[in-house]
Design a protein around this motif. Sequence first.
Motif, PDB file in Angstrom:
ATOM      1  N   GLN A  70      21.392   8.560 -33.263  1.00  0.00           N
ATOM      2  CA  GLN A  70      22.217   8.513 -32.063  1.00  0.00           C
ATOM      3  C   GLN A  70      23.159   7.302 -32.091  1.00  0.00           C
ATOM      4  OE1 GLN A  70      20.042   8.843 -28.376  1.00  0.00           O
ATOM      5  NE2 GLN A  70      18.596  10.334 -29.186  1.00  0.00           N
ATOM      6  N   SER A  71      24.269   7.444 -31.381  1.00  0.00           N
ATOM      7  CA  SER A  71      25.193   6.308 -31.251  1.00  0.00           C
ATOM      8  C   SER A  71      24.603   5.273 -30.298  1.00  0.00           C
ATOM      9  CB  SER A  71      26.545   6.788 -30.723  1.00  0.00           C
ATOM     10  OG  SER A  71      26.400   7.368 -29.436  1.00  0.00           O
ATOM     11  N   ILE A  72      24.933   4.017 -30.534  1.00  0.00           N
ATOM     12  CA  ILE A  72      24.388   2.910 -29.747  1.00  0.00           C
ATOM     13  C   ILE A  72      25.508   2.302 -28.912  1.00  0.00           C
ATOM     14  CG2 ILE A  72      23.283   0.643 -29.874  1.00  0.00           C
ATOM     15  CD1 ILE A  72      22.110   1.506 -32.553  1.00  0.00           C
ATOM     16  N   PRO A  73      25.265   2.080 -27.614  1.00  0.00           N
ATOM     17  CA  PRO A  73      26.306   1.459 -26.781  1.00  0.00           C
ATOM     18  C   PRO A  73      26.659   0.066 -27.293  1.00  0.00           C
ATOM     19  CG  PRO A  73      24.203   1.515 -25.624  1.00  0.00           C
ATOM     20  CD  PRO A  73      24.038   2.362 -26.842  1.00  0.00           C
ATOM     21  N   ASN A  74      27.928  -0.261 -27.244  1.00  0.00           N
ATOM     22  CA  ASN A  74      28.391  -1.563 -27.713  1.00  0.00           C
ATOM     23  C   ASN A  74      28.593  -2.495 -26.523  1.00  0.00           C
ATOM     24  OD1 ASN A  74      29.263  -3.570 -29.429  1.00  0.00           O
ATOM     25  ND2 ASN A  74      30.687  -2.239 -30.529  1.00  0.00           N
ATOM     26  N   ALA A  75      28.889  -3.744 -26.805  1.00  0.00           N
ATOM     27  CA  ALA A  75      29.105  -4.731 -25.744  1.00  0.00           C
ATOM     28  C   ALA A  75      30.333  -5.570 -26.092  1.00  0.00           C
ATOM     29  CB  ALA A  75      27.871  -5.604 -25.565  1.00  0.00           C
ATOM     30  N   ASP A  92      20.216  -2.009 -20.328  1.00  0.00           N
ATOM     31  CA  ASP A  92      20.255  -3.467 -20.493  1.00  0.00           C
ATOM     32  C   ASP A  92      21.525  -3.912 -21.212  1.00  0.00           C
ATOM     33  OD1 ASP A  92      17.840  -3.638 -19.238  1.00  0.00           O
ATOM     34  OD2 ASP A  92      16.667  -4.120 -21.027  1.00  0.00           O
ATOM     35  N   ILE A  93      21.915  -3.172 -22.251  1.00  0.00           N
ATOM     36  CA  ILE A  93      23.127  -3.522 -22.996  1.00  0.00           C
ATOM     37  C   ILE A  93      24.349  -3.411 -22.099  1.00  0.00           C
ATOM     38  CG2 ILE A  93      24.654  -2.808 -24.879  1.00  0.00           C
ATOM     39  CD1 ILE A  93      22.114  -1.957 -26.417  1.00  0.00           C
ATOM     40  N   ARG A  94      24.438  -2.316 -21.339  1.00  0.00           N
ATOM     41  CA  ARG A  94      25.586  -2.124 -20.444  1.00  0.00           C
ATOM     42  C   ARG A  94      25.625  -3.205 -19.369  1.00  0.00           C
ATOM     43  NH1 ARG A  94      23.701   3.435 -20.744  1.00  0.00           N
ATOM     44  NH2 ARG A  94      24.992   4.598 -22.221  1.00  0.00           N
ATOM     45  N   ASN A  95      24.453  -3.550 -18.805  1.00  0.00           N
ATOM     46  CA  ASN A  95      24.405  -4.579 -17.762  1.00  0.00           C
ATOM     47  C   ASN A  95      24.819  -5.944 -18.302  1.00  0.00           C
ATOM     48  OD1 ASN A  95      23.544  -2.719 -15.881  1.00  0.00           O
ATOM     49  ND2 ASN A  95      21.390  -3.270 -16.018  1.00  0.00           N
ATOM     50  N   THR A  96      24.377  -6.270 -19.515  1.00  0.00           N
ATOM     51  CA  THR A  96      24.768  -7.540 -20.122  1.00  0.00           C
ATOM     52  C   THR A  96      26.268  -7.580 -20.368  1.00  0.00           C
ATOM     53  OG1 THR A  96      22.598  -7.734 -21.193  1.00  0.00           O
ATOM     54  CG2 THR A  96      24.371  -9.106 -22.060  1.00  0.00           C
ATOM     55  N   ASN A  97      26.825  -6.457 -20.785  1.00  0.00           N
ATOM     56  CA  ASN A  97      28.268  -6.382 -20.997  1.00  0.00           C
ATOM     57  C   ASN A  97      29.016  -6.584 -19.681  1.00  0.00           C
ATOM     58  OD1 ASN A  97      30.364  -5.766 -23.072  1.00  0.00           O
ATOM     59  ND2 ASN A  97      30.890  -4.144 -21.621  1.00  0.00           N
ATOM     60  N   GLU A  98      28.496  -6.029 -18.584  1.00  0.00           N
ATOM     61  CA  GLU A  98      29.127  -6.217 -17.272  1.00  0.00           C
ATOM     62  C   GLU A  98      29.041  -7.669 -16.828  1.00  0.00           C
ATOM     63  OE1 GLU A  98      30.937  -4.053 -15.417  1.00  0.00           O
ATOM     64  OE2 GLU A  98      30.776  -2.825 -17.231  1.00  0.00           O
ATOM     65  N   GLN A  99      27.925  -8.325 -17.103  1.00  0.00           N
ATOM     66  CA  GLN A  99      27.792  -9.739 -16.765  1.00  0.00           C
ATOM     67  C   GLN A  99      28.814 -10.576 -17.530  1.00  0.00           C
ATOM     68  OE1 GLN A  99      23.710 -10.822 -17.516  1.00  0.00           O
ATOM     69  NE2 GLN A  99      22.910  -9.307 -16.080  1.00  0.00           N
ATOM     70  N   ALA A 100      29.041 -10.213 -18.789  1.00  0.00           N
ATOM     71  CA  ALA A 100      30.045 -10.920 -19.589  1.00  0.00           C
ATOM     72  C   ALA A 100      31.442 -10.716 -19.003  1.00  0.00           C
ATOM     73  CB  ALA A 100      29.992 -10.441 -21.033  1.00  0.00           C
TER      74      ALA A 100
END
Length: 315
Positions: free
Chosen positions: A176-181, A125-133
Amino acid sequence: MMLVLSACQSTTPPSWYSAPEETNSDYIQAVGQGRSLNSAKQSALSQINSDLWTQVNSSFSMREVAKSFNDKSNNYSVIDNNINSETANVTFTSIEYTKSEKNDIAYFVQARIKKPTVIQQLKTDIRNTNEQAKIQLDALTHQDPLIWWMANQNASEYRDSVIVRMAMLAALTPEQSIPNAPAVKTLLEKVSVMQSRLLVRIVHSSHDKKSAEFLARSLNEQGIATTMGANSRATHTLKMTSEFRRAFMASSYISTKVTTLSLTNNQNRHVIATQEIISTGNSMSGYDLANEGSERNFSDIINEKGIWSALGLTN
């Protein structure tokens, strides 16, 4: 007879609902109750979200993630308090309904989802939101800046969505590391910059002064600056062209004002929106008061439609 039937109704929930299995290292589990099977499932899903939020709040991860995400400001506590329930509730897939039962008044279900599945979905979800941005940022290169700003003025919803998921991940996987946006941060900054640059010049005739002032206030309320005079910084020009059509009927002076609004991008001279607004007023005293009535009706129409629809734009 009715009392006997009522007394015989089964109203006791199943034992597994009254003493539900607890969340463990492998699964997040919850139970739900509802008047229908679907509402019972929705109740269980809401409880899964609630359990996740309990972990988030107990670990203070929301506040820490919000602070990290907005490292250029100190407003993370405001963000923390303003995350709405719609953003906070994550729609999870791969839910298993392990038990289901009903009595005479309700349905009961037990639901569970694997923790690794939750973690993977939150990251996706985080990666997809970043792609939408990213897509929205790319659109600015070929889109009118006002229209682009209108489409992205609620970009804070992207931020809230990301913060919610990052906070859940921080609570579930503290090691764990968390994906950023980063694109979401950039989008928020760009929206703010574009809004500060937008300036609409309103061109009008003397008999449109009141209507022009009302349009200016309506735009200002949306966060868009306006000017009535020539200004080299103006990004757009809103031209008002109107005519009054008059009639005398049944002892009443009737004034119909036909106003054409044309909004132009000053850089490329492209007309981005046009709209015609017909307003009316009447008076027993004369056309001057009837004209004033049509001006008031013009403002009523703008209020009813909303400024963007009134200009021929969709928001």
